[in-house]
Design a protein around this motif. Structure first.
Motif, PDB file in Angstrom:
ATOM      1  N   GLU A 151       0.841  -1.203   0.000  1.00  0.00           N
ATOM      2  CA  GLU A 151       0.000   0.000   0.000  1.00  0.00           C
ATOM      3  C   GLU A 151       0.876   1.252   0.000  1.00  0.00           C
ATOM      4  O   GLU A 151       0.604   2.213  -0.730  1.00  0.00           O
ATOM      5  CB  GLU A 151      -0.919   0.000   1.216  1.00  0.00           C
ATOM      6  CG  GLU A 151      -2.033  -1.039   1.158  1.00  0.00           C
ATOM      7  CD  GLU A 151      -3.179  -0.643   0.253  1.00  0.00           C
ATOM      8  OE1 GLU A 151      -3.317   0.558  -0.078  1.00  0.00           O
ATOM      9  OE2 GLU A 151      -3.953  -1.542  -0.131  1.00  0.00           O
ATOM     10  N   SER A 153       1.393   4.223  -3.149  1.00  0.00           N
ATOM     11  CA  SER A 153       0.723   5.479  -2.821  1.00  0.00           C
ATOM     12  C   SER A 153       1.271   6.692  -3.565  1.00  0.00           C
ATOM     13  O   SER A 153       0.553   7.688  -3.720  1.00  0.00           O
ATOM     14  CB  SER A 153       0.795   5.732  -1.308  1.00  0.00           C
ATOM     15  OG  SER A 153       2.129   5.937  -0.884  1.00  0.00           O
ATOM     16  N   GLY A 158      -7.068   7.089  -1.042  1.00  0.00           N
ATOM     17  CA  GLY A 158      -6.137   6.983  -2.150  1.00  0.00           C
ATOM     18  C   GLY A 158      -6.724   6.181  -3.284  1.00  0.00           C
ATOM     19  O   GLY A 158      -7.655   5.389  -3.109  1.00  0.00           O
ATOM     20  N   GLU A 169      -6.838   2.679  -2.540  1.00  0.00           N
ATOM     21  CA  GLU A 169      -5.545   2.468  -1.896  1.00  0.00           C
ATOM     22  C   GLU A 169      -5.431   3.318  -0.640  1.00  0.00           C
ATOM     23  O   GLU A 169      -6.257   4.197  -0.378  1.00  0.00           O
ATOM     24  CB  GLU A 169      -4.407   2.880  -2.851  1.00  0.00           C
ATOM     25  CG  GLU A 169      -4.301   2.072  -4.105  1.00  0.00           C
ATOM     26  CD  GLU A 169      -3.176   2.556  -5.015  1.00  0.00           C
ATOM     27  OE1 GLU A 169      -2.872   1.846  -5.982  1.00  0.00           O
ATOM     28  OE2 GLU A 169      -2.608   3.642  -4.765  1.00  0.00           O
ATOM     29  N   MET A 187       0.469  11.848  -4.383  1.00  0.00           N
ATOM     30  CA  MET A 187      -0.660  10.948  -4.136  1.00  0.00           C
ATOM     31  C   MET A 187      -1.796  11.279  -5.098  1.00  0.00           C
ATOM     32  O   MET A 187      -2.015  12.438  -5.455  1.00  0.00           O
ATOM     33  CB  MET A 187      -1.178  11.102  -2.705  1.00  0.00           C
ATOM     34  CG  MET A 187      -0.316  10.479  -1.633  1.00  0.00           C
ATOM     35  SD  MET A 187      -1.067  10.713   0.023  1.00  0.00           S
ATOM     36  CE  MET A 187      -0.066   9.589   0.989  1.00  0.00           C
TER      37      MET A 187
END
Length: 411
Positions: free
Chosen positions: A173, A177, A339, A345, A368
């Motif tokens: 993760e 990102s 995300g 995410e 991001m």
């Protein structure tokens, strides 16, 4: 065997979108290095990936994504300082052809019950021996491995081999990102396909058609233009818009009702376009109550988009976000923002009222890609409005990635 060559993304307007030469190769190198960077930062020698999205991120290989998400029949092992090893499903080594990734390809040992039946434990031990042997070969001083998903039988078998199992989903993760400039080209390509589907829904919408008939237009454009799948069925009309999270149905839509949707569309190149809009059936002028709902959702969305900045903590964002009027609090959406990349995410930003129970802190970072969320529907109300905007977070704040128009004439 190794899979090492170059892929060219030559397309037409009716296939996958065109990309500048070398884009995909640069994306693949960037993503694999992100995984290795996070492994090194975590002090972990290797990770085993079963989640199809994580496998796609690290290697850009795709094989029956939805099916293999339920059936763990292929996996990949990535070393922080060592090789990539792909364990592929039966006779599917060809899915690695044409990728500029140095990888050793082996057949996968499948130990889920569907494949192994009563021999699952035996097959899991066989699998674990292979993982342990690779660790001894490429990381002899550190018998630990991270795994993103692992059923208990596999964890037991690795422990029998003296291997310590670490949690790997957080590593992936965090790796996923931060987006590169080339990844943004792929995200924009997916959003473009998604918005063609939204336009098709907009133009096709008429009273009497069912929710499912309207939803099919989004699927059609996505598949026609090289997209992959849609994760949810979140399209509802009329009273089914309140509360939110009701999947589309065979309900005929009536003139003047609200119709709202959330695309959750995995488009070309495996990237997600997550956009929500709300209309009236027949595109007729809204009622006064529909206007009030829409104005509140629009205000929430754009207030929160203007607020978020790199370096801001998740807690500060939650505490300073748009103040939701009391009648709408009970039916609030599950998060303020999240995300977005190949799918939803990290991070997932809880409302202030939920933060102590289900939130977690962290900091927004430039690079991001996020979805800012709003759902406005009164408890016991007749209808609700769902809006969502996909954005890139830059040093200057949120830059919209989704461009499909809002119903500003309703405001």
């Amino acid at each position: 065997m190794s899979a090492v060559s170059t892929i060219h993304a030559a397309t037409t307007s009716d296939a996958q979108p065109d990309l500048p030469e070398g884009t995909l190769d640069r994306v693949r190198r960037y993503r694999l290095e992100r995984v290795r960077h996070m492994l090194r930062a975590s002090g972990c020698p290797a990770i085993v990936l079963y989640d199809p999205v994580n496998i796609r991120y690290a290697t850009d290989t795709s094989n029956m994504q939805i099916w293999s998400g339920r059936n763990p029949t292929r996996h990949v092992m990535v070393f922080a300082h060592g090789p990539v090893i792909g364990f592929e499903f039966h006779n599917c080594e060809h899915v690695w052809r044409g990728l500029p990734i140095e990888a050793e390809i082996r057949g996968a040992t499948c130990w889920n019950y569907f494949n192994a039946g009563p021999h699952a434990a035996e097959k899991a031990r066989e699998w674990a021996r292979e993982i342990a042997d690779l660790l001894r070969q490429h990381a002899p001083s550190d018998p630990r491995v991270a795994v993103d998903r692992l059923d208990p039988e596999g964890a037991y078998a690795l422990r029998e081999q003296g291997v310590e199992v670490l949690e790997g989903s957080g590593i992936m993760e965090q790796a996923r990102s931060i987006k590169s400039a080339d990844e943004l080209l792929l995200i924009r390509a997916s959003i473009d396909v998604c918005e063609r589907g939204i336009r098709r829904m907009h133009d096709a919408l008429e009273p009497g058609m069912t929710e499912q008939e309207l939803w099919a237009h989004l699927h059609y454009e996505n598949i026609r233009l090289g997209g992959e799948w849609i994760e949810t069925r979140l399209l509802a009309s009329g009273a089914r818009t309140n509360p939110w999270m009701q999947e589309c149905s065979g309900k005929p839509m009536r003139r003047g009702e609200i119709i709202a949707f959330d695309t959750d569309l995995v488009g070309p190149f495996g990237y997600c376009a997550d956009i929500s809009r709300t209309w009236t059936v027949g595109h007729v002028p809204p009622t006064d109550e529909q206007r009030r709902l829409y104005a509140a959702a629009y205000d929430q969305l754009h207030t929160n988009m203007a607020l978020v900045r790199p370096g801001m903590s998740f807690r500060e964002f939650a505490d300073r976000s748009w103040a939701m009027p009391g009648p709408y609090v009970k039916n609030r959406y599950s998060c303020l923002a999240h995300g977005i990349g190949m799918v939803d995410e990290y991070p997932n930003i809880a409302y202030g009222v939920d933060f102590d129970h289900s939130g977690y802190d962290g900091h927004f970072e430039s690079g991001m890609t996020l979805c800012i969320e709003s759902y406005i529907g009164a408890e016991g109300g007749d209808e609700g409005v769902k809006l969502e905007q996909q954005v890139l977070l830059t040093d200057a704040g949120c830059q919209p990635l989704s461009t499909f128009e809002f119903e500003t004439a309703w405001l």
